[in-house]
Structures are given as structure tokens and as C-alpha cells.
Design a protein around this motif. Structure first.
Motif, PDB file in Angstrom:
ATOM      1  N   UNK A  90       0.824  -1.207   0.000  1.00 20.85           N
ATOM      2  CA  UNK A  90       0.000   0.000   0.000  1.00 20.85           C
ATOM      3  C   UNK A  90       0.860   1.259   0.000  1.00 20.85           C
ATOM      4  N   UNK A  91       2.003   1.225   0.686  1.00 19.09           N
ATOM      5  CA  UNK A  91       2.927   2.364   0.634  1.00 19.09           C
ATOM      6  C   UNK A  91       3.386   2.607  -0.802  1.00 19.09           C
ATOM      7  N   UNK A  92       3.719   1.534  -1.506  1.00 18.64           N
ATOM      8  CA  UNK A  92       4.147   1.667  -2.901  1.00 18.64           C
ATOM      9  C   UNK A  92       2.997   2.157  -3.780  1.00 18.64           C
ATOM     10  N   UNK A  93       1.800   1.683  -3.503  1.00 28.55           N
ATOM     11  CA  UNK A  93       0.636   2.101  -4.299  1.00 28.55           C
ATOM     12  C   UNK A  93       0.317   3.579  -4.050  1.00 28.55           C
ATOM     13  N   UNK A 112       1.909  15.280  -4.707  1.00 27.79           N
ATOM     14  CA  UNK A 112       1.544  16.085  -3.531  1.00 27.79           C
ATOM     15  C   UNK A 112       1.464  15.280  -2.239  1.00 27.79           C
ATOM     16  N   UNK A 113       1.587  13.956  -2.322  1.00 27.21           N
ATOM     17  CA  UNK A 113       1.581  13.145  -1.112  1.00 27.21           C
ATOM     18  C   UNK A 113       3.014  12.928  -0.634  1.00 27.21           C
ATOM     19  N   UNK A 114       3.253  13.186   0.634  1.00 26.59           N
ATOM     20  CA  UNK A 114       4.546  12.860   1.189  1.00 26.59           C
ATOM     21  C   UNK A 114       4.683  11.365   1.370  1.00 26.59           C
ATOM     22  N   UNK A 115       5.902  10.876   1.625  1.00 19.28           N
ATOM     23  CA  UNK A 115       6.093   9.435   1.818  1.00 19.28           C
ATOM     24  C   UNK A 115       5.307   8.934   3.027  1.00 19.28           C
ATOM     25  N   UNK A 116       4.753   7.732   2.888  1.00 18.39           N
ATOM     26  CA  UNK A 116       3.951   7.136   3.966  1.00 18.39           C
ATOM     27  C   UNK A 116       4.844   6.310   4.883  1.00 18.39           C
ATOM     28  N   UNK A 117       4.552   6.365   6.168  1.00 18.02           N
ATOM     29  CA  UNK A 117       5.298   5.562   7.136  1.00 18.02           C
ATOM     30  C   UNK A 117       4.328   5.020   8.182  1.00 18.02           C
ATOM     31  N   UNK A 118       4.607   3.848   8.739  1.00 19.49           N
ATOM     32  CA  UNK A 118       3.696   3.262   9.722  1.00 19.49           C
ATOM     33  C   UNK A 118       3.766   4.010  11.056  1.00 19.49           C
TER      34      UNK A 118
END
Length: 335
Positions: free
Chosen positions: A25-28, A40-46
Motif C-alpha cells: 500500500x505504501x508503494x501504491x 503532492x503526497x509525502x512518503x507514507x510511514x507506519x
């Protein structure tokens, strides 16, 4: 400071896929950001919030209703929240594209079926890599699955209101899908016309085709029972925006061709890719998943580039499926 969002990832019926879902999902999310949301989305982290793990990302400006409608199509997104005061969750509506009840996807059960969440992910990242990724929520894509099996990808394309085309050499799979879809459409009272007809070229029978025309709009589905290496003979050039294929893993099942059972994705690609590419419009994208135990990534990349495709290598999509299968994804665009 911007706005922070927390995404709750959906549990999957498949335990193994559930373990991989957060990383996938992070990659998606990254693919949606690049392809449809202008980075416009920053990188996702848990992040742990109240005993649950969320994927947290930030934006400089709050997401618009159009942005949220795009993110509503994440393959494993269960719920999206805005983070308020650091750790309070405000739920946000994320309407997706789905046009039908989800039992179109979940009812079919059979050996070798690809996880539905992964099928949706593969379709999403392929569409986002095309020249029309920014039109993800508005364009009616035509999607070709040249190894369609019993139609999981076709059904996901239907869910989005897109036009699917499938090819499958196995007559039992062809008949099973046609029977299921006709029954499902009648039970749901979806107005349509459906028929199965032979496909002939120059007096030679190439197989059969199953056509469904939805009478309430101009959407349609076409499913061929034929050898995918003969794909070019089945339809006109440049009919599809996207080609999405979950290639045979070479463990439980292989791909059946006129030469018999071919176990490896590399052999299938070598024979079929030239014809497949002719069916894709310039700017269209190809998305392939396969078992890296039977064909290394470098070999797949070389095959695609040899046929003039610009290969994207999205990070974070390789994942373990079982003892004999590690699945990876390649996406490429036709210039």
C-alpha cells in the motif's frame, strides 16, 4: 506545517497477503501521488495509534474532494482519517469508482485465483503509469488481460466502469466465466445483452468470443477463448489503453498454448509480447506480475525494453506469496 492523514489498511482474506499489504500500500500510495496527484503526497510511514498501525502521510495543502475520490480506489485502503492535534482521528469519506456490488469480485472462488486486492493494485499502478494517469477518476480505460483465467481482472475493470477485453485459451475457464457473469448480471438486474459466437479468420476457427453490451451506457466486455499468442488476429491494432497480466507462476499451473503447457513467463512473453504491444495505444501502459523464482527481474526488463517499451520499476511491490512464489511487478509505457 501541512495536513497529516492516517490510512487504515484493510485486512485480507488471504493471511499471507495481509502481511504484505502495508508495504504494498505504501508503494501504491506513491504511484497515486506520482501518476494522479502531482506528487503532492509525502512518503507514507507506519505509526501506532490506539493500538492499531496506520500508514501516515502528509500534504502541504488539504486534499480536495477530487483527490479523495482518487484515493478511494486504493486496493487495500479500509478507511482514511485526518490527524488532528497529532493523534486524534477525523474520518474522511473517500468515494471510489465502484459501479457494482463487490460480490462481483468476491463470489468466484477457484484454485489458483489471484488475490482480489493484488489484482486491483496491479490494475491501479498500470493505469497510473499510462499517459492518462492524471485522468484516473474520469477516463474510461479499455483494459486488456491476455491471460485472463476466470476473469478477476475483467471484473475489477467492470467495477470501475471501464471496458475489459480478455483472452484465455482454457475452454473450461472461458465457459465458467461466461456462465458466472451472465447469472450475476441477471440476478443484479443489470440491463445487458450477452452472446457467445465463434471467431473465424480466413475460414479458420480461432476460438470463441463472449460479448456483453451494457444497454444503459456504451460500456462493453469482450472475452476471447483463444491462444494469446494469436492476440493480434483477434482484434484491431491499438484497441487498449492498458495491458494487465498476472503471468503463470510455473508452480501449480502454467500457460497453455498451441504447443502445449508452457511453464515459464519468459517463454510466454517471448512468444506473445510482439502481438500484445500492437494492441496498445501510444501512451498506454503494460503491467505484469510474475514469479521471480522462474524468471529473474532483469530478464523481464530486457524483454520489455527490447520491444520498445519504457520500463518503470516501482519500488516496494515485490512480496512473498508462498514457498515457491515470490511475486514482483513491472510497469512499462508504450511511446
Amino acid at each position: 506545517m501541512g495536513t497529516e492523514y492516517a490510512l487504515l489498511v484493510a485486512p485480507s482474506a488471504n493471511r499471507v497477503y495481509t502481511q504484505s499489504a502495508p508495504d504494498l500500500t505504501r508503494a501504491e500510495l506513491a504511484a497515486f501521488s506520482t501518476g494522479a496527484l502531482e506528487d503532492r503526497l509525502g512518503p507514507a510511514s507506519p505509526r501506532d495509534l490506539g493500538g492499531q498501525t496506520y500508514l501516515v502521510f502528509a500534504t502541504e495543502e488539504p486534499l480536495s474532494s477530487a483527490d479523495l475520490a482518487v484515493l478511494g480506489n486504493l486496493s487495500s485502503g479500509l478507511a482514511l482519517f485526518e490527524l488532528v492535534s497529532g493523534d486524534l482521528l477525523r474520518p474522511i469519506a473517500t468515494p471510489g469508482l465502484d459501479k457494482f456490488d463487490d460480490d462481483l469480485i468476491t463470489i468466484p472462488k477457484y484454485s489458483g485465483k489471484t488475490n482480489e486486492n493484488f489484482t486491483k493494485l496491479l490494475l491501479n499502478v498500470t493505469a497510473l503509469a499510462s499517459a492518462w494517469g492524471s485522468e484516473f477518476g474520469s477516463r474510461t480505460f479499455t483494459v486488456l488481460d491476455p491471460v485472463a483465467g476466470r476473469g478477476t481482472t475483467l471484473n475489477q475493470a467492470l467495477m470501475y466502469g471501464w471496458n475489459p477485453i480478455g483472452i484465455e485459451i482454457d475452454g473450461k475457464d472461458f465457459e465458467a466465466y461466461a456462465a458466472f457473469l451472465k447469472t450475476w448480471l441477471r440476478r443484479k438486474r443489470v440491463k445487458h445483452r450477452a452472446e457467445i459466437t465463434p471467431v473465424r479468420r480466413e475460414g479458420r476457427k480461432l476460438g470463441r468470443r463472449f460479448d456483453v453490451e451494457f444497454t444503459s451506457d456504451d460500456k462493453r466486455l469482450t472475452f476471447f477463448e483463444s491462444d494469446t499468442t494469436a492476440a493480434r488476429a483477434l482484434m484491431k491494432r491499438q484497441v487498449a489503453d492498458l495491458l494487465v497480466a498476472d503471468l503463470p507462476y510455473g508452480v501449480v499451473h502454467g500457460s497453455r498454448t498451441s504447443k502445449g503447457l508452457e511453464r515459464g513467463p519468459a517463454e510466454l512473453l517471448s512468444a506473445a509480447l510482439p502481438g500484445w504491444i500492437e494492441l496498445i495505444r501510444p501512451g498506454g501502459a503494460v503491467g505484469l506480475s510474475w514469479n521471480t523464482h522462474v524468471a529473474p527481474r532483469e530478464q523481464a526488463v530486457e524483454l520489455l525494453e527490447r520491444h520498445g517499451l519504457a520500463v518503470f520499476e516501482p519500488a516496494g511491490l515485490e512480496h512473498w506469496v508462498d514457498q515457491g512464489i515470490t511475486r514482483d511487478v513491472l510497469v512499462a509505457r508504450r511511446s
